[in-house]
Design a protein around this motif. Sequence first.
Motif, PDB file in Angstrom:
ATOM      1  N   ASP A   1       0.865  -1.165   0.033  1.00 18.63           N
ATOM      2  CA  ASP A   1       0.224  -0.046   0.079  1.00 18.63           C
ATOM      3  C   ASP A   1       0.833   1.153  -0.055  1.00 18.63           C
ATOM      4  O   ASP A   1       2.126   1.247   0.085  1.00 18.63           O
ATOM      5  CB  ASP A   1      -0.996  -0.183   1.096  1.00 18.63           C
ATOM      6  CG  ASP A   1      -0.362   0.103   2.620  1.00 18.63           C
ATOM      7  OD1 ASP A   1       0.824   0.414   2.611  1.00 18.63           O
ATOM      8  OD2 ASP A   1      -0.925  -0.438   3.485  1.00 18.63           O
ATOM      9  N   SER A   2       0.212   2.401   0.006  1.00 17.32           N
ATOM     10  CA  SER A   2       1.072   3.752  -0.155  1.00 17.32           C
ATOM     11  C   SER A   2       1.567   3.907   1.056  1.00 17.32           C
ATOM     12  O   SER A   2       2.797   4.962   1.050  1.00 17.32           O
ATOM     13  CB  SER A   2       0.056   4.853  -0.337  1.00 17.32           C
ATOM     14  OG  SER A   2      -0.937   4.937   0.379  1.00 17.32           O
ATOM     15  N   SER A   3       1.563   3.237   2.259  1.00 15.43           N
ATOM     16  CA  SER A   3       2.345   3.462   3.309  1.00 15.43           C
ATOM     17  C   SER A   3       3.621   2.740   3.399  1.00 15.43           C
ATOM     18  O   SER A   3       4.307   2.670   4.394  1.00 15.43           O
ATOM     19  CB  SER A   3       1.507   3.453   4.545  1.00 15.43           C
ATOM     20  OG  SER A   3       0.827   2.182   4.874  1.00 15.43           O
ATOM     21  N   GLY A   4       3.493   1.823   2.569  1.00 10.75           N
ATOM     22  CA  GLY A   4       4.744   0.821   2.209  1.00 10.75           C
ATOM     23  C   GLY A   4       4.392  -0.594   2.747  1.00 10.75           C
ATOM     24  O   GLY A   4       5.459  -1.346   2.879  1.00 10.75           O
ATOM     25  N   ARG A   5       3.383  -1.033   3.354  1.00  8.12           N
ATOM     26  CA  ARG A   5       2.983  -2.222   4.054  1.00  8.12           C
ATOM     27  C   ARG A   5       2.801  -3.160   3.033  1.00  8.12           C
ATOM     28  O   ARG A   5       1.770  -2.967   2.223  1.00  8.12           O
ATOM     29  CB  ARG A   5       1.883  -1.962   5.019  1.00  8.12           C
ATOM     30  CG  ARG A   5       2.126  -1.193   6.293  1.00  8.12           C
ATOM     31  CD  ARG A   5       1.080  -0.924   7.150  1.00  8.12           C
ATOM     32  NE  ARG A   5      -0.024  -0.234   6.498  1.00  8.12           N
ATOM     33  CZ  ARG A   5      -0.954   0.453   7.018  1.00  8.12           C
ATOM     34  NH1 ARG A   5      -1.188   0.349   8.266  1.00  8.12           N
ATOM     35  NH2 ARG A   5      -1.921   1.235   6.442  1.00  8.12           N
ATOM     36  N   PHE A   6       3.212  -4.352   3.294  1.00 10.20           N
ATOM     37  CA  PHE A   6       2.918  -5.508   2.313  1.00 10.20           C
ATOM     38  C   PHE A   6       1.463  -6.037   2.653  1.00 10.20           C
ATOM     39  O   PHE A   6       1.236  -6.237   3.987  1.00 10.20           O
ATOM     40  CB  PHE A   6       3.826  -6.623   2.337  1.00 10.20           C
ATOM     41  CG  PHE A   6       4.871  -6.274   1.345  1.00 10.20           C
ATOM     42  CD1 PHE A   6       4.921  -6.246   0.014  1.00 10.20           C
ATOM     43  CD2 PHE A   6       6.223  -5.797   2.055  1.00 10.20           C
ATOM     44  CE1 PHE A   6       6.063  -5.926  -0.811  1.00 10.20           C
ATOM     45  CE2 PHE A   6       7.312  -5.662   1.276  1.00 10.20           C
ATOM     46  CZ  PHE A   6       7.192  -5.669  -0.126  1.00 10.20           C
TER      47      PHE A   6
END
Length: 290
Positions: free
Chosen positions: A78-83
């Motif tokens: 996602d856009s926050s970097g979480r898979f």
Amino acid sequence: ANFSPREDIDQFIRYGYCPSDTMSEAVAKTLEYSTSDAAIGRLAAALGREADAELFATRSLNYRNVWNSETQYFQPRDSSGRFSTQLKPLLLTYVDFGRKYTDDYVEGSALQWRWAVPHDAAGLVELFSSPDYFVDELDEFFAKSVAEVGALPNGYYWHGNQPDIHAVYLFNAAGRPDMTQQWVRWILKHKYGDGPNGLDGNDDGGTLSAWYVLSSLGLYPVAGSERYELGCPIWKRAVVRLGDTKLEIVADELPVDRTHFERVELNGLALDRWWLTHSELLQGGMLRFR
């Protein structure tokens, strides 16, 4: 633009990948945009546009940003970097009717998209925990696929599916050309027939037919490049007309105790690699598998 083939390219540029919370097909888009940028970068270099070539070559590596080193798969991020933690590697998009697990892939499983980096095979191998692990996983990918031509696929290798039709040549990048040759022969034998279901999918502009013809000659063109991977010719001798020149391809007959060709010579000179460039082929002469 709304009607651009590179939909959401602005986010790909901004984040270095396509965020899964702002678009669908995020993993597939990230991988395909990276491959496209590699081709654009090569074109820019050929035109002498050095700054553009460097820009697109750098962006062609964005595929690495959706690689989850913990699972060893390309996964939505996602856009926050979480898979995403929802991974079902063998689930095909066709049977995930709610798109709960496969919304970020297109026409295939996460396992089939795991190999979708034709423009940087060596870089893909490096993402895996070891070259041996890469070879073992890729070998299993073929070993567990459906052997019958025209049959319904499972989540493993599917010869009629664009994201993985190059995958058999990835063994070359891991130092195992013998495995490429083994599985190329298997595909030529098992995935083509002369009946009504003689192909594993639509020929799509002659793609599967061309795959057979070129692979039977021992060649596989890497899209968007001038590189040809070398495989396993099934003809003792073939001649390819290249304008005013000819390329003769000769294959020594394999003894019963041999499973693969051990070296290749181009015009009498032994190659230290299992690939050629288009410009080398255009010179003509003899390509010999020994």
